[in-house]
Design an enzyme around this catalytic site. Structure first.
Site, mmCIF file in Angstrom:
data_model
loop_
_atom_site.group_PDB
_atom_site.id
_atom_site.type_symbol
_atom_site.label_atom_id
_atom_site.label_comp_id
_atom_site.label_asym_id
_atom_site.label_seq_id
_atom_site.Cartn_x
_atom_site.Cartn_y
_atom_site.Cartn_z
ATOM 1 N N GLY A 109 -71.671 9.438 -20.476
ATOM 2 C CA GLY A 109 -70.949 8.713 -21.532
ATOM 3 C C GLY A 109 -71.694 7.478 -22.028
ATOM 4 O O GLY A 109 -71.447 7.025 -23.151
ATOM 5 N N GLU A 132 -74.366 15.515 -16.584
ATOM 6 C CA GLU A 132 -73.061 16.146 -16.336
ATOM 7 C C GLU A 132 -73.126 17.488 -15.621
ATOM 8 O O GLU A 132 -72.278 17.776 -14.775
ATOM 9 C CB GLU A 132 -72.297 16.311 -17.663
ATOM 10 C CG GLU A 132 -71.724 15.020 -18.216
ATOM 11 C CD GLU A 132 -72.685 14.266 -19.118
ATOM 12 O OE1 GLU A 132 -73.888 14.606 -19.128
ATOM 13 O OE2 GLU A 132 -72.237 13.358 -19.818
HETATM 14 N N1 CAA Z 1 -68.312 6.411 -12.530
HETATM 15 C C1 CAA Z 1 -67.709 5.673 -11.589
HETATM 16 N N2 CAA Z 1 -68.359 4.768 -10.822
HETATM 17 C C2 CAA Z 1 -69.668 4.623 -11.034
HETATM 18 C C3 CAA Z 1 -70.369 5.359 -12.007
HETATM 19 C C4 CAA Z 1 -69.621 6.291 -12.778
HETATM 20 N N3 CAA Z 1 -70.178 7.030 -13.762
HETATM 21 N N4 CAA Z 1 -71.672 5.011 -11.978
HETATM 22 C C5 CAA Z 1 -71.774 4.076 -11.014
HETATM 23 N N5 CAA Z 1 -70.585 3.828 -10.456
HETATM 24 C C6 CAA Z 1 -70.276 2.895 -9.377
HETATM 25 C C7 CAA Z 1 -70.699 3.439 -8.020
HETATM 26 O O1 CAA Z 1 -69.731 4.323 -7.513
HETATM 27 C C8 CAA Z 1 -70.838 2.179 -7.214
HETATM 28 O O2 CAA Z 1 -69.549 1.754 -6.847
HETATM 29 P P1 CAA Z 1 -69.293 1.138 -5.352
HETATM 30 O O3 CAA Z 1 -70.165 -0.075 -5.295
HETATM 31 O O4 CAA Z 1 -67.845 0.854 -5.355
HETATM 32 O O5 CAA Z 1 -69.727 2.213 -4.417
HETATM 33 C C9 CAA Z 1 -71.343 1.177 -8.254
HETATM 34 O O6 CAA Z 1 -71.046 1.720 -9.525
HETATM 35 C C10 CAA Z 1 -72.855 0.968 -8.150
HETATM 36 O O7 CAA Z 1 -73.465 2.247 -8.267
HETATM 37 P P2 CAA Z 1 -74.564 2.779 -7.220
HETATM 38 O O8 CAA Z 1 -74.358 2.175 -5.887
HETATM 39 O O9 CAA Z 1 -74.578 4.265 -7.307
HETATM 40 O O10 CAA Z 1 -75.883 2.156 -7.883
HETATM 41 P P3 CAA Z 1 -77.364 2.734 -7.771
HETATM 42 O O11 CAA Z 1 -78.248 1.685 -8.339
HETATM 43 O O12 CAA Z 1 -77.646 3.235 -6.413
HETATM 44 O O13 CAA Z 1 -77.382 4.013 -8.744
HETATM 45 C C11 CAA Z 1 -76.928 5.181 -10.776
HETATM 46 C C12 CAA Z 1 -77.214 3.824 -10.114
HETATM 47 C C13 CAA Z 1 -78.179 6.079 -10.698
HETATM 48 C C14 CAA Z 1 -76.597 4.922 -12.246
HETATM 49 C C15 CAA Z 1 -75.758 5.867 -10.053
HETATM 50 O O14 CAA Z 1 -74.682 4.949 -9.962
HETATM 51 C C16 CAA Z 1 -75.250 7.075 -10.755
HETATM 52 O O15 CAA Z 1 -75.865 8.135 -10.684
HETATM 53 N N6 CAA Z 1 -74.097 6.968 -11.462
HETATM 54 C C17 CAA Z 1 -73.481 8.069 -12.106
HETATM 55 C C18 CAA Z 1 -74.222 8.437 -13.390
HETATM 56 C C19 CAA Z 1 -73.591 9.671 -14.003
HETATM 57 O O16 CAA Z 1 -73.608 10.746 -13.454
HETATM 58 N N7 CAA Z 1 -73.005 9.504 -15.210
HETATM 59 C C20 CAA Z 1 -72.365 10.551 -15.935
HETATM 60 C C21 CAA Z 1 -70.918 10.558 -15.645
HETATM 61 S S1 CAA Z 1 -70.133 11.992 -16.278
HETATM 62 C C22 CAA Z 1 -69.818 11.652 -17.908
HETATM 63 O O17 CAA Z 1 -70.206 10.632 -18.430
HETATM 64 C C23 CAA Z 1 -69.030 12.700 -18.594
HETATM 65 C C24 CAA Z 1 -68.938 12.576 -20.073
HETATM 66 O O18 CAA Z 1 -69.828 12.936 -20.798
HETATM 67 C C25 CAA Z 1 -67.715 12.113 -20.673
#
Ligand code: CAA
Length: 263
Positions: A109, A132
């Site tokens: 997103g 995704e």
């Molecule tokens: N949703 C909810 N929480 C999220 C998030 C997300 N998309 N991305 C990060 N966070 C949260 C983590 O859960 C973490 O929370 P806590 O501290 O409570 O555990 C906090 O943010 C910090 O994140 P990380 O510890 O994971 O940080 P990092 O530096 O190790 O990694 C990152 C960073 C690579 C961006 C990793 O957080 C990540 O992969 N995030 C998800 C990215 C993703 O897959 N996004 C797509 C979502 S699906 C979507 O968007 C569908 C759509 O099209 C509508």
């Protein structure tokens, strides 16, 4: 008072900051609702350009909130997609230009919201991607549609099917962003660009946005008619008279920056 959105106006430039840094600015329903209300509240009589960015040093927007999505039913999933799509479409069709200043992760997103903006610039630490399919879903806030239109269908398909994240330089190479800046220079660059846009004739800028956006949805014959109407619409405005008047004025009476009044 919004919890997750900061909104500030400096002259004719507004900055919207998605402010949920503990979750890397992930978009849950509340963030989407607050963003929607913020867009509705923009005073279009004064604001001529908007900057969209994320709070903190690490992330623009790390996607839709995975925790919130994890338990949704099919119907709820579809409704959540519509909620995001409606807000992003409102952003895309905002009458004034929006610059995405992508200051870190723009995943899922996050990449999708940046693609709903008119212009994307990013910092050197930016990371783009549609991860995704690795989560068992499709991009749901416009990614399958806008990425294919912005880069190419083949490149969009590769990025979406493989869920591969790309760094700023690659995003620049494929045309997803217009420019890459050192982290500390990103917001100043966005503000400078926004000020440059805000200094132009506002009705003309709005009509350009509408002409480009609407024209891209139809065939070229219909598109040029859209352009003609929006071109004609600029005439007889005070701003057209001021802009052309300044061009035609004797050299010693010309001003460098015309004071366009938005009328
Ligand atoms: N949703 C909810 N929480 C999220 C998030 C997300 N998309 N991305 C990060 N966070 C949260 C983590 O859960 C973490 O929370 P806590 O501290 O409570 O555990 C906090 O943010 C910090 O994140 P990380 O510890 O994971 O940080 P990092 O530096 O190790 O990694 C990152 C960073 C690579 C961006 C990793 O957080 C990540 O992969 N995030 C998800 C990215 C993703 O897959 N996004 C797509 C979502 S699906 C979507 O968007 C569908 C759509 O099209 C509508």
């Amino acid at each position: 008072m919004a919890e997750f959105i900061l909104y500030e106006v400096d002259g004719a430039v507004a900055t919207i900051t998605i402010n949920r840094p503990k979750a890397l600015n992930a978009l849950n329903s509340q963030v989407l609702d607050e963003l929607d209300a913020t867009l509705d509240a923009i005073d279009l009589d004064t604001v001529r350009c908007v900057i969209l960015t994320g709070a903190g040093e690490k992330s623009f927007v790390a996607g839709a909130d995975i925790g919130e999505m994890s338990t949704l039913t099919k119907a709820e999933g579809e409704a959540f997609g519509k909620k995001g799509n409606d807000v992003f479409r409102k952003l895309e069709t905002l009458p004034v230009p929006v610059i995405a200043a992508v200051n870190g992760f723009a995943l899922g997103g996050g990449c999708e919201i940046s693609m709903s903006c008119d212009i994307r610039i990013c910092s050197e630490n930016a990371v783009f991607g549609q991860p995704e399919v690795g989560l068992g879903i499709t991009p749901g806030f416009g990614g399958t549609q806008r990425l294919a239109r912005l880069v190419s269908p083949g490149m969009a398909k590769q990025l979406i099917y493989t869920a591969r994240n790309i760094k700023a330089e690659e995003a620049y190479r494929i045309g997803l962003v217009n420019a890459v800046y050192p982290v500390e220079e990103l917001l100043p660059a966005a503000k400078k660009m926004a000020a440059g846009i805000a200094a132009q004739a506002p009705i003309a800028v709005r009509n350009c946005k509408k002409a480009i956006n609407d024209g891209l949805q139809v065939n070229i014959d219909e598109a040029i008619v859209i352009e003609e109407k929006l071109f004609g619409d600029c005439f007889e405005t005070e701003d057209q008279k001021a802009g052309m008047g300044n061009f035609l004025a004797p050299k010693d009476q010309k001003v460098k920056v015309v004071d366009f009044k938005n009328c």
